[in-house]
Design a protein around this motif. Sequence first.
Motif, PDB file in Angstrom:
ATOM      1  N   ARG A 148       0.600  -1.345   0.067  1.00 47.43           N
ATOM      2  CA  ARG A 148      -0.078   0.124  -0.162  1.00 47.43           C
ATOM      3  C   ARG A 148       0.907   1.227  -0.014  1.00 47.43           C
ATOM      4  N   GLY A 149       2.004   1.270   0.727  1.00 50.65           N
ATOM      5  CA  GLY A 149       2.559   2.535   1.083  1.00 50.65           C
ATOM      6  C   GLY A 149       3.432   2.774  -0.500  1.00 50.65           C
ATOM      7  N   LEU A 150       4.088   1.567  -1.124  1.00 47.05           N
ATOM      8  CA  LEU A 150       4.574   1.819  -2.437  1.00 47.05           C
ATOM      9  C   LEU A 150       3.509   2.387  -3.416  1.00 47.05           C
ATOM     10  N   ARG A 151       2.353   1.849  -3.467  1.00 50.69           N
ATOM     11  CA  ARG A 151       1.200   2.467  -4.179  1.00 50.69           C
ATOM     12  C   ARG A 151       0.970   3.734  -3.907  1.00 50.69           C
ATOM     13  N   LEU A 152       1.411   4.510  -3.011  1.00 46.38           N
ATOM     14  CA  LEU A 152       1.093   5.852  -2.685  1.00 46.38           C
ATOM     15  C   LEU A 152       1.950   6.828  -3.636  1.00 46.38           C
ATOM     16  N   PHE A 153       2.822   6.056  -4.059  1.00 47.54           N
ATOM     17  CA  PHE A 153       3.740   7.208  -5.279  1.00 47.54           C
ATOM     18  C   PHE A 153       2.951   7.630  -6.191  1.00 47.54           C
ATOM     19  N   LEU A 154       2.001   6.858  -6.982  1.00 47.24           N
ATOM     20  CA  LEU A 154       1.360   7.358  -8.113  1.00 47.24           C
ATOM     21  C   LEU A 154       0.537   8.430  -7.747  1.00 47.24           C
ATOM     22  N   PRO A 155      -0.385   8.580  -6.737  1.00 46.95           N
ATOM     23  CA  PRO A 155      -1.069   9.683  -6.600  1.00 46.95           C
ATOM     24  C   PRO A 155      -0.253  10.777  -6.193  1.00 46.95           C
ATOM     25  N   TRP A 156       1.043  10.711  -5.463  1.00 48.92           N
ATOM     26  CA  TRP A 156       1.792  11.732  -5.403  1.00 48.92           C
ATOM     27  C   TRP A 156       2.431  12.176  -6.667  1.00 48.92           C
ATOM     28  N   ALA A 157       2.861  11.456  -7.290  1.00 50.13           N
ATOM     29  CA  ALA A 157       3.331  11.798  -8.924  1.00 50.13           C
ATOM     30  C   ALA A 157       2.431  12.478  -9.559  1.00 50.13           C
ATOM     31  N   ASP A 158       1.287  12.250  -9.405  1.00 49.75           N
ATOM     32  CA  ASP A 158       0.260  12.924 -10.130  1.00 49.75           C
ATOM     33  C   ASP A 158       0.186  14.475  -9.661  1.00 49.75           C
ATOM     34  N   VAL A 159       0.144  14.476  -8.506  1.00 49.37           N
ATOM     35  CA  VAL A 159       0.040  16.013  -8.051  1.00 49.37           C
ATOM     36  C   VAL A 159       1.573  16.749  -8.042  1.00 49.37           C
ATOM     37  N   ASN A 160       2.422  15.970  -8.154  1.00 58.42           N
ATOM     38  CA  ASN A 160       4.098  16.735  -8.430  1.00 58.42           C
ATOM     39  C   ASN A 160       4.422  16.131  -9.642  1.00 58.42           C
ATOM     40  N   PRO A 161       4.145  16.487 -10.599  1.00 60.25           N
ATOM     41  CA  PRO A 161       4.583  15.922 -12.181  1.00 60.25           C
ATOM     42  C   PRO A 161       6.149  16.251 -12.511  1.00 60.25           C
ATOM     43  N   GLU A 162       6.736  17.374 -11.664  1.00 58.57           N
ATOM     44  CA  GLU A 162       7.899  17.766 -11.839  1.00 58.57           C
ATOM     45  C   GLU A 162       8.883  16.666 -11.221  1.00 58.57           C
ATOM     46  N   LYS A 163       8.497  15.784 -10.261  1.00 64.39           N
ATOM     47  CA  LYS A 163       9.218  15.108  -9.177  1.00 64.39           C
ATOM     48  C   LYS A 163       9.315  13.581  -9.768  1.00 64.39           C
ATOM     49  N   ASP A 164      10.197  12.990  -9.628  1.00 61.63           N
ATOM     50  CA  ASP A 164      10.225  11.464  -9.787  1.00 61.63           C
ATOM     51  C   ASP A 164      10.206  10.610  -8.556  1.00 61.63           C
ATOM     52  N   PHE A 165      10.518   9.186  -8.933  1.00 54.12           N
ATOM     53  CA  PHE A 165      10.394   8.258  -7.690  1.00 54.12           C
ATOM     54  C   PHE A 165      11.531   8.696  -6.806  1.00 54.12           C
TER      55      PHE A 165
END
Length: 193
Positions: free
Chosen positions: A45-62
């Motif tokens: 679940r914690g790893l899956r939280l990356f995708l919503p974060w990346a949507d909100v922060n498109p200039e950032k990466d993993f």
Amino acid sequence: MVRLEPLLIQLLRRSRTLGPLRHSIDDCRTVMTSVLERLSRDDFRGLRLFLPWADVNPEKDFGDWIRIVTVNIARDHVSARLGGAARSGASPDEAPLNKRMLNTLASLLPGADDYRLAFRPSMTNVQMARELLEYAARSLESTQLRALRRWMDGASHDELARELGLASPRDADKLVRAALARLRRHFGSRDDD
């Protein structure tokens, strides 16, 4: 996850968040393990939280995201180490070890790059502080010890001068500096055999 481990260790060893704990591979591994456990918990679940974060922060990466997660967990680790140390192990008549005291006493020892300490067993700042205080209690005269303890508790030189009946705050400063110098001489210059 296996590919992430060396990157996390490298990040933690350079992290200012861990402070002096970054020099302890045990602390770095503990934080790394906590990061990996948190990411994999509840079917990742914690790893899956990356995708919503990346949507909100498109200039950032993993890499940006994992650094944020790791720094937050490192802060929790440091807080638990310092806070837990103050809560545990102190007898009711023994004052808890505060952050100023830990930083002051730990700074009296040689730095991490001092190779004379290569074979010294790993010690926490709390253990070092306790050892220094035990030595101080045995070797400093009572007024010096009282001044040192009160100063570590946050007393100003003005307060120390009043409490100890000294002529001026400058005398209180000299008393504290003399106590610290004595501890530094004893602990800072000793060679491990």
